[in-house]
Design a protein around this motif. Structure first.
Motif, PDB file in Angstrom:
ATOM      1  N   ILE A 180      68.091  14.306  13.179  1.00 51.31           N
ATOM      2  CA  ILE A 180      67.052  14.205  14.223  1.00 51.31           C
ATOM      3  C   ILE A 180      67.346  13.088  15.223  1.00 51.31           C
ATOM      4  O   ILE A 180      66.499  12.715  16.021  1.00 51.31           O
ATOM      5  CB  ILE A 180      65.644  14.013  13.607  1.00 51.31           C
ATOM      6  N   GLU A 233      72.222  20.361  20.714  1.00 55.27           N
ATOM      7  CA  GLU A 233      71.207  21.342  20.346  1.00 55.27           C
ATOM      8  C   GLU A 233      70.965  21.242  18.839  1.00 55.27           C
ATOM      9  O   GLU A 233      71.907  21.087  18.055  1.00 55.27           O
ATOM     10  CB  GLU A 233      71.693  22.758  20.693  1.00 55.27           C
ATOM     11  N   ARG A 234      69.723  21.348  18.411  1.00 53.61           N
ATOM     12  CA  ARG A 234      69.391  21.126  17.007  1.00 53.61           C
ATOM     13  C   ARG A 234      69.747  22.328  16.129  1.00 53.61           C
ATOM     14  O   ARG A 234      69.698  23.467  16.571  1.00 53.61           O
ATOM     15  CB  ARG A 234      67.899  20.830  16.856  1.00 53.61           C
ATOM     16  N   HIS A 264      70.371  13.008  17.257  1.00 55.63           N
ATOM     17  CA  HIS A 264      71.512  13.293  18.132  1.00 55.63           C
ATOM     18  C   HIS A 264      71.032  14.000  19.391  1.00 55.63           C
ATOM     19  O   HIS A 264      69.863  14.408  19.479  1.00 55.63           O
ATOM     20  CB  HIS A 264      72.554  14.150  17.384  1.00 55.63           C
ATOM     21  N   LEU A 315      74.475  17.571  12.871  1.00 52.27           N
ATOM     22  CA  LEU A 315      73.766  18.516  13.759  1.00 52.27           C
ATOM     23  C   LEU A 315      72.408  18.897  13.176  1.00 52.27           C
ATOM     24  O   LEU A 315      71.497  19.289  13.904  1.00 52.27           O
ATOM     25  CB  LEU A 315      74.597  19.789  13.969  1.00 52.27           C
TER      26      LEU A 315
END
Ligand SMILES: Cc1ncc(COP(=O)(O)O)c(C=O)c1O
Length: 457
Positions: A301, A306-307, A303, A298
């Motif tokens: 960079i 939401e980051r 995926h 998670l």
């Protein structure tokens, strides 16, 4: 034996030979006075503060070598604090220093990542088998805080459950708000905190029952003084997963003291996330968050979720420290460091237990903890934990050349060092005994040490 009375809080007692005994620390005292003018608390870690040591103690350490340290007045000590447990191999350990120095010649920080960041991550993950990804920072607090953020993001929940028996996870708000020192932290911070007790599985169940579907994670050290019983760690993991929460092990201390694979390998329970620091680089500043790919990613960079802004610090991958970490981890694998810590800790505990028993003080001075991470408890005439007696005892072992806020051994503690330490205890214990009889104030030169977790000074 008479009752232990607190006669004074802050004042240095003017016992007859105080000045004579203080003379040994002349330079330390000068630097202490100056440092409180420019550094709040006089040091950069509360655990190193003047309020943690007797009046008759070295205030500043000038250098260390192996398990020996010299204060600014030239007094020599056998060391048992070991840089707040960060020094596992020994002070100024040559192969580690040389690795850091070689890297320093190439520059310490670049505009893009250095290969050593990858190398170091791979080396660490080779040791911590249940983890797939790693991210480095400089201190333990930063990585435990990152673990909490990640757990919250991954679970979509806000509440944390902390082990109430473990004294320190981070200097950040989420933890410090749970101590009496709450200054500067919004009161609402602890609204999202629940507690459980170590080795008390009912307390873990109670947390999940009280906050169904709300707990993001549980955080605990795999072990403190007493081993887990009845598969406590395995049961905690099962309950976490049954309830959709993550399990985080804080391996800052256990990491490279208890087992090369951390407490998680030692006890055979793999957490979702875990945090390392201290012994990772033999006191060079490196800490790490490691864990399962699905969760750690998670912070990546590539995926579509939401980051999570996971650990992004200027100095996080400062290369000389990573070179030190790499070399330290390789030494752990080449040499039996873990075995040495265990053996020397056991030898120390056995010897200390004997001299304590010889003085009939086994109810008053106790050596506790795992051999790689020993501490001692000091009790008053009523057999209650006593800071006054802790201060007196530290004063007396320091006087005999042992700097021992704890009894943490390193790879550099030789048999001779251990024997000398036992001898120092043997000399200090009769004073303790006398103090139980006559009152501690007859023997203690100054104010007692205080907990770092106090609301007012
Ligand atoms: C168990 C544990 N977790 C976290 C920390 C925080 O590490 P640091 O002081 O490097 O921020 C410590 C430090 O004493 C610790 O003992």
């Amino acid at each position: 034996m008479r009752n232990d009375k607190i006669l004074y809080e802050d004042d240095v007692l003017n016992l007859p030979d105080l000045n004579e005994r203080l003379a040994k620390y002349r330079k330390s005292k000068e630097l202490q006075a100056r440092s409180h003018q420019v550094i709040p608390g006089g040091s950069h870690t509360y655990a190193k503060g003047d309020d943690q040591y007797p009046e008759l103690a070295p205030g500043f350490i000038a250098r260390g070598l192996g398990c020996h340290a010299w204060d600014v007045d030239g007094n020599e000590y056998i060391e048992y604090g070991m840089g707040l447990r960060a020094v596992t191999l020994g002070h100024a350990y040559a192969p580690v220093n040389e690795a850091a120095y070689r890297q320093m010649q190439l520059g310490a920080n670049y505009t893009r990542p250095a290969p050593i960041e990858l190398e170091c991550a791979e080396e660490l993950l080779g040791l911590i088998k249940g983890a797939d990804m790693a991210k480095f920072a400089k201190d333990g607090s930063t990585v435990t805080t990152a673990a909490i953020r990640l757990a919250r993001a991954y679970t979509g929940r806000n509440m944390l459950a902390l082990c109430a028996d473990h004294p320190f996870f981070s200097y950040n708000d989420w933890f410090i708000a749970t101590t009496p020192v709450k200054g500067g932290i919004p009161a609402s911070t602890t609204d999202m905190t629940a507690y459980f007790r170590y080795n008390n599985i009912e307390s873990v169940k109670a947390v999940f029952n009280k906050y169904p579907g709300q707990i993001a994670c549980l955080i605990l050290e795999p072990v403190k003084n007493d081993d887990p019983v009845d598969n406590f760690l395995g049961e905690v993991k099962r309950l976490c997963h049954e309830n959709g929460a993550l399990l985080i092990f804080d391996e800052m201390i256990t990491g490279f003291r208890l087992d090369l694979g951390g407490g998680q390998r030692y006890y055979g329970v793999t957490p979702d996330l875990s945090t390392f620091g201290k012994g990772l680089a033999n006191a060079f500043a490196v800490s790490a968050l490691v864990g399962k790919r699905e969760i750690m990613e998670l912070g990546g960079i590539y995926h579509k979720h939401e980051r999570v802004f996971l650990l992004s610090t200027t100095h996080g991958a400062e290369t000389p420290s990573l070179a030190a970490a790499l070399e330290t981890m390789r030494i752990y694998q080449r040499e039996d460091v873990i075995g040495h810590l265990k053996r020397q800790g056991e030898k120390l505990k056995k010897g200390l237990d004997q001299v304590i028993a010889a003085q009939g003080l086994q109810d008053y001075v106790k050596v506790l903890g795992k051999p790689c991470n020993l501490v001692y408890a000091t009790r008053d005439a009523n057999k209650k934990d006593s800071q006054l007696f802790r201060t007196l005892f530290m004063q007396e072992i320091i006087e005999r050349g042992v700097l021992g806020p704890s009894l943490v051994v390193s790879y550099s503690h030789s048999d001779t060092d251990i024997d000398k330490t036992i001898e120092a205890f043997s000399g200090a214990l009769p004073v303790y005994r006398q103090a139980l009889e006559d009152g501690v104030e007859k023997y203690l030169y100054g104010r007692p040490v205080k907990s770092v977790y106090r609301k007012f000074n």
